[in-house]
Design a protein around this motif. Structure first.
Motif, PDB file in Angstrom:
ATOM      1  N   GLU A 103      74.231  75.850  44.967  1.00  0.00           N
ATOM      2  CA  GLU A 103      75.024  75.583  46.277  1.00  0.00           C
ATOM      3  C   GLU A 103      74.549  75.709  47.658  1.00  0.00           C
ATOM      4  O   GLU A 103      73.219  76.329  47.714  1.00  0.00           O
ATOM      5  N   LYS A 104      74.897  75.582  48.752  1.00  0.00           N
ATOM      6  CA  LYS A 104      74.257  75.458  50.039  1.00  0.00           C
ATOM      7  C   LYS A 104      75.675  76.711  50.480  1.00  0.00           C
ATOM      8  O   LYS A 104      75.970  76.307  50.567  1.00  0.00           O
ATOM      9  N   HIS A 120      72.780  83.821  46.891  1.00  0.00           N
ATOM     10  CA  HIS A 120      72.002  82.364  46.503  1.00  0.00           C
ATOM     11  C   HIS A 120      70.463  82.899  46.548  1.00  0.00           C
ATOM     12  O   HIS A 120      69.596  82.439  45.449  1.00  0.00           O
ATOM     13  N   SER A 172      87.863  80.170  41.845  1.00  0.00           N
ATOM     14  CA  SER A 172      87.263  79.402  43.115  1.00  0.00           C
ATOM     15  C   SER A 172      87.522  78.132  43.512  1.00  0.00           C
ATOM     16  O   SER A 172      87.880  78.023  43.150  1.00  0.00           O
ATOM     17  N   GLN A 173      86.444  77.721  44.527  1.00  0.00           N
ATOM     18  CA  GLN A 173      87.031  76.222  44.914  1.00  0.00           C
ATOM     19  C   GLN A 173      86.188  75.488  44.715  1.00  0.00           C
ATOM     20  O   GLN A 173      86.552  74.107  44.320  1.00  0.00           O
ATOM     21  N   ILE A 174      84.521  75.621  44.381  1.00  0.00           N
ATOM     22  CA  ILE A 174      83.974  75.030  44.199  1.00  0.00           C
ATOM     23  C   ILE A 174      83.399  74.725  42.583  1.00  0.00           C
ATOM     24  O   ILE A 174      82.942  74.152  41.944  1.00  0.00           O
ATOM     25  N   HIS A 206      76.244  69.474  55.745  1.00  0.00           N
ATOM     26  CA  HIS A 206      77.010  68.110  54.561  1.00  0.00           C
ATOM     27  C   HIS A 206      76.032  66.487  55.645  1.00  0.00           C
ATOM     28  O   HIS A 206      75.179  65.816  54.933  1.00  0.00           O
ATOM     29  N   THR A 258      78.439  80.702  43.217  1.00  0.00           N
ATOM     30  CA  THR A 258      78.498  82.257  44.714  1.00  0.00           C
ATOM     31  C   THR A 258      78.672  81.599  45.717  1.00  0.00           C
ATOM     32  O   THR A 258      78.038  80.942  46.421  1.00  0.00           O
ATOM     33  N   TRP A 273      84.888  85.479  53.674  1.00  0.00           N
ATOM     34  CA  TRP A 273      83.332  85.810  52.862  1.00  0.00           C
ATOM     35  C   TRP A 273      82.533  84.496  54.463  1.00  0.00           C
ATOM     36  O   TRP A 273      81.599  85.577  54.808  1.00  0.00           O
ATOM     37  N   ARG A 274      83.256  83.672  54.535  1.00  0.00           N
ATOM     38  CA  ARG A 274      82.531  82.973  54.855  1.00  0.00           C
ATOM     39  C   ARG A 274      82.333  83.043  56.841  1.00  0.00           C
ATOM     40  O   ARG A 274      81.659  82.183  57.603  1.00  0.00           O
ATOM     41  N   ASN A 307      77.016  82.861  49.849  1.00  0.00           N
ATOM     42  CA  ASN A 307      75.648  81.750  49.869  1.00  0.00           C
ATOM     43  C   ASN A 307      74.791  83.782  50.189  1.00  0.00           C
ATOM     44  O   ASN A 307      74.232  83.234  50.007  1.00  0.00           O
ATOM     45  N   THR A 313      73.547  71.036  46.136  1.00  0.00           N
ATOM     46  CA  THR A 313      74.709  70.624  46.103  1.00  0.00           C
ATOM     47  C   THR A 313      75.330  69.510  47.101  1.00  0.00           C
ATOM     48  O   THR A 313      75.947  70.591  47.880  1.00  0.00           O
ATOM     49  N   GLY A 320      83.814  80.935  38.590  1.00  0.00           N
ATOM     50  CA  GLY A 320      84.903  81.586  37.884  1.00  0.00           C
ATOM     51  C   GLY A 320      86.644  81.014  38.762  1.00  0.00           C
ATOM     52  O   GLY A 320      86.287  80.281  39.629  1.00  0.00           O
ATOM     53  N   ASP A 336      82.380  85.537  37.156  1.00  0.00           N
ATOM     54  CA  ASP A 336      82.530  85.995  38.612  1.00  0.00           C
ATOM     55  C   ASP A 336      82.731  87.071  38.670  1.00  0.00           C
ATOM     56  O   ASP A 336      81.400  87.713  38.004  1.00  0.00           O
ATOM     57  N   LEU A 337      82.852  87.782  39.805  1.00  0.00           N
ATOM     58  CA  LEU A 337      82.152  88.688  40.447  1.00  0.00           C
ATOM     59  C   LEU A 337      83.011  90.409  39.572  1.00  0.00           C
ATOM     60  O   LEU A 337      82.353  91.871  39.453  1.00  0.00           O
TER      61      LEU A 337
HETATM   62  P1  NAD Z   1      84.977  81.117  46.357  1.00  0.00           P
HETATM   63  O1  NAD Z   1      85.319  82.869  47.133  1.00  0.00           O
HETATM   64  O2  NAD Z   1      85.954  80.484  46.075  1.00  0.00           O
HETATM   65  O3  NAD Z   1      83.961  81.714  44.861  1.00  0.00           O
HETATM   66  C1  NAD Z   1      83.304  82.296  44.627  1.00  0.00           C
HETATM   67  C2  NAD Z   1      83.172  82.873  42.856  1.00  0.00           C
HETATM   68  O4  NAD Z   1      81.106  83.531  42.554  1.00  0.00           O
HETATM   69  C3  NAD Z   1      84.044  83.571  42.499  1.00  0.00           C
HETATM   70  O5  NAD Z   1      85.099  83.142  40.383  1.00  0.00           O
HETATM   71  C4  NAD Z   1      83.631  84.599  42.611  1.00  0.00           C
HETATM   72  O6  NAD Z   1      84.177  85.676  41.271  1.00  0.00           O
HETATM   73  C5  NAD Z   1      82.018  84.422  42.167  1.00  0.00           C
HETATM   74  N1  NAD Z   1      81.165  85.127  42.622  1.00  0.00           N
HETATM   75  C6  NAD Z   1      80.919  85.728  43.676  1.00  0.00           C
HETATM   76  N2  NAD Z   1      79.568  86.639  43.493  1.00  0.00           N
HETATM   77  C7  NAD Z   1      79.289  86.805  42.462  1.00  0.00           C
HETATM   78  C8  NAD Z   1      78.287  87.252  41.909  1.00  0.00           C
HETATM   79  N3  NAD Z   1      77.411  87.929  42.126  1.00  0.00           N
HETATM   80  N4  NAD Z   1      77.391  86.820  40.418  1.00  0.00           N
HETATM   81  C9  NAD Z   1      78.728  86.142  39.234  1.00  0.00           C
HETATM   82  N5  NAD Z   1      80.233  85.076  40.187  1.00  0.00           N
HETATM   83  C10 NAD Z   1      79.737  85.639  41.471  1.00  0.00           C
HETATM   84  O7  NAD Z   1      83.924  80.437  46.835  1.00  0.00           O
HETATM   85  P2  NAD Z   1      83.168  79.037  46.631  1.00  0.00           P
HETATM   86  O8  NAD Z   1      83.896  78.140  47.794  1.00  0.00           O
HETATM   87  O9  NAD Z   1      83.802  78.106  46.120  1.00  0.00           O
HETATM   88  O10 NAD Z   1      81.816  79.169  46.994  1.00  0.00           O
HETATM   89  C11 NAD Z   1      81.046  79.020  46.376  1.00  0.00           C
HETATM   90  C12 NAD Z   1      79.400  78.668  47.256  1.00  0.00           C
HETATM   91  O11 NAD Z   1      79.993  76.997  47.186  1.00  0.00           O
HETATM   92  C13 NAD Z   1      79.592  78.967  48.577  1.00  0.00           C
HETATM   93  O12 NAD Z   1      77.694  78.860  48.455  1.00  0.00           O
HETATM   94  C14 NAD Z   1      79.850  78.071  49.486  1.00  0.00           C
HETATM   95  O13 NAD Z   1      78.987  77.276  50.349  1.00  0.00           O
HETATM   96  C15 NAD Z   1      79.783  76.480  48.398  1.00  0.00           C
HETATM   97  N6  NAD Z   1      80.267  75.317  48.750  1.00  0.00           N
HETATM   98  C16 NAD Z   1      80.011  73.856  48.416  1.00  0.00           C
HETATM   99  C17 NAD Z   1      80.758  72.630  48.983  1.00  0.00           C
HETATM  100  C18 NAD Z   1      79.965  71.248  48.658  1.00  0.00           C
HETATM  101  O14 NAD Z   1      80.881  70.756  48.937  1.00  0.00           O
HETATM  102  N7  NAD Z   1      78.558  71.323  48.144  1.00  0.00           N
HETATM  103  C19 NAD Z   1      82.317  73.323  48.800  1.00  0.00           C
HETATM  104  C20 NAD Z   1      82.456  73.962  48.744  1.00  0.00           C
HETATM  105  C21 NAD Z   1      81.997  75.522  48.523  1.00  0.00           C
END
Ligand code: NAD
Length: 390
Positions: free
Chosen positions: A114-115, A97, A23-25, A209, A92, A190-191, A94, A141, A20, A47-48
């Motif tokens: 996601e991983k 998942h 979010s980072q990813i 990775h 979302t 959370w991490r 970890n 991913t 959402g 989003d949560l």
């Molecule tokens: P973040 O905290 O920035 O964003 C998480 C998003 O998920 C937020 O929008 C939050 O509101 C939403 N969310 C949380 N719980 C939820 C639920 N139960 N239902 C619906 N939405 C929900 O986290 P992020 O950094 O984006 O990381 C998310 C995942 O992506 C993690 O598992 C992380 O390990 C992974 N990630 C992977 C890479 C990659 O290179 N593949 C890079 C960054 C993050």
């Protein structure tokens, strides 16, 4: 070369859980999935916070009725529609998942997760069994694996350019969390909390990775035993580590190291893959993904450039712009999402030959990432001792 032609018959109706606003990813998932029109974003539980998620979905252009408060409502309501979703991406934290991927598979959906895929190998194997039983694809991913020069490295090793493999030197060691940034930043908070992150921080967050990339380049090497030591330099993160070093013995006698870190102060990403054989070495850094260093003992080092005709066909298949123009992480992810779509369509057709010929980070890659973290944690928590790889 990719010119934007669709490689599937029709776009796959697709949704996201998580990813959402803020979010980072989330954005790179959408950007990669939508780029070559293999997917069409039609629904989401982003989003949560349900209201924030609804507002975000509307701003992405979705129908209001298809912006859901949570994944369970989305899966149930979409299953009742004739034009319901066929695939979902899970972006979302970890801890969610496993349950979301399981529910998606039970609703007959293909999944991109996601991983790390989940917390334990037992859970990961359960998801793999479920995906097999339902005939559904699960993509994971490990986005850096979509860089074309990883295919080049893999082809060079397979063709014997390095000789017998001796050393595997991996790292993903950034410096962004050298201080307790989690006090201000929810995505870091959370991490470093095992309830949300699982049994590890940096091993799962970054170490998986380059480990996956090494599996792509060296499919014939299997880890026989490993030793891992992990530290929490920001003490409040214990029991989760913000730095870890893993030593690995492979079944062919090769030796590997993985440095996973979030406290490598001053480093941006610091993700490196160096493979050394009896005759030569290959080295690739994710901050310079368009170059691969090929170093033959006794000769000047050569820099192989992405998009050049001297590369192997596998490394040219996903070229989008030609050599000299930098491609980056968004292109690498798009390459993976293209393969996810092709795999999903092949699976719907029961085209096992197409599936067998396609390489992408699949459920098996997800299982192996979780297995590697589990073995590292088992070694570290026994005081950093050698453990047989289970
Ligand atoms: P973040 O905290 O920035 O964003 C998480 C998003 O998920 C937020 O929008 C939050 O509101 C939403 N969310 C949380 N719980 C939820 C639920 N139960 N239902 C619906 N939405 C929900 O986290 P992020 O950094 O984006 O990381 C998310 C995942 O992506 C993690 O598992 C992380 O390990 C992974 N990630 C992977 C890479 C990659 O290179 N593949 C890079 C960054 C993050």
């Amino acid at each position: 070369m990719i010119h934007g032609e669709r490689k599937t018959a029709a776009p796959i109706r697709w949704a996201m859980v998580g990813g959402g606003r803020g979010s980072q990813i989330g954005y790179i998932h959408r950007s990669a999935a939508l780029r070559d029109r293999h997917f069409e974003l039609v629904a989401g539980a982003f989003d949560l916070d349900p209201e924030r998620g609804r507002a975000f979905g509307a701003e992405l252009g979705l129908e209001a009725g298809r912006c859901y408060p949570d994944h369970a409502t989305m899966f149930a309501e979409e299953a009742a529609r004739p034009d319901g979703i066929r695939a979902v991406s899970v972006a979302t934290p970890n801890n969610t998942h496993y349950a979301i991927t399981k529910a998606a598979l039970e609703h007959g959906l293909h999944v991109v997760c996601e991983k790390p895929l989940c917390f334990t190998t037992a859970e990961a194997l359960e998801l793999a069994d479920l995906a097999r039983a339902r005939g559904r694809i699960v993509g994971v991913t490990y986005g850096y694996a979509g860089h074309q020069l990883i295919e080049q490295a893999s082809a060079m090793v397979a063709r014997g350019d390095l000789g017998e493999i001796r050393l595997v030197n991996l790292q993903f060691a950034h410096g962004f969390h050298s201080e307790a940034v989690e006090l201000e930043n929810p995505a870091t908070r959370w991490r470093v909390d095992p309830r949300f992150a699982g049994p590890s921080y940096v091993l799962g967050d970054v170490g998986t990775h380059p480990f996956y990339i090494s599996e792509v380049i060296l499919p014939h090497l299997k880890v026989k035993r490993l030793l891992c030591a992990r530290q929490s330099f920001v003490r409040s993160r214990a029991p989760l580590e913000d730095n870890a070093v893993t030593l690995m013995e492979y079944d062919n006698g090769a030796f590997g190291t993985v440095w996973s870190s979030a406290v490598n102060a001053g480093s941006m990403h610091g993700q490196k893959v160096r493979i050394t054989g009896a005759k030569a070495s290959l080295e690739w850094w994710d901050e310079r993904p368009n170059q691969l260093s090929f170093e033959v003992q006794g000769e000047p080092a050569r820099i192989l450039e992405r998009g050049m005709p001297y590369l192997h066909p596998e490394a040219l298949a996903d070229d989008r712009i030609g050599g000299g123009h930098p491609e980056g992480l968004f292109e690498a992810w798009s390459n993976l999402y293209d393969r996810f779509a092709i795999a999903m369509e092949a699976s719907d057709r029961g085209d096992t030959a197409r599936l067998a010929a396609l390489r992408y980070p699949d459920i098996a890659a997800g299982v192996e990432g979780v297995r590697w973290v589990e073995n590292c944690v088992r070694s570290a928590d026994r005081g950093g001792v050698w453990v047989d790889y289970e």
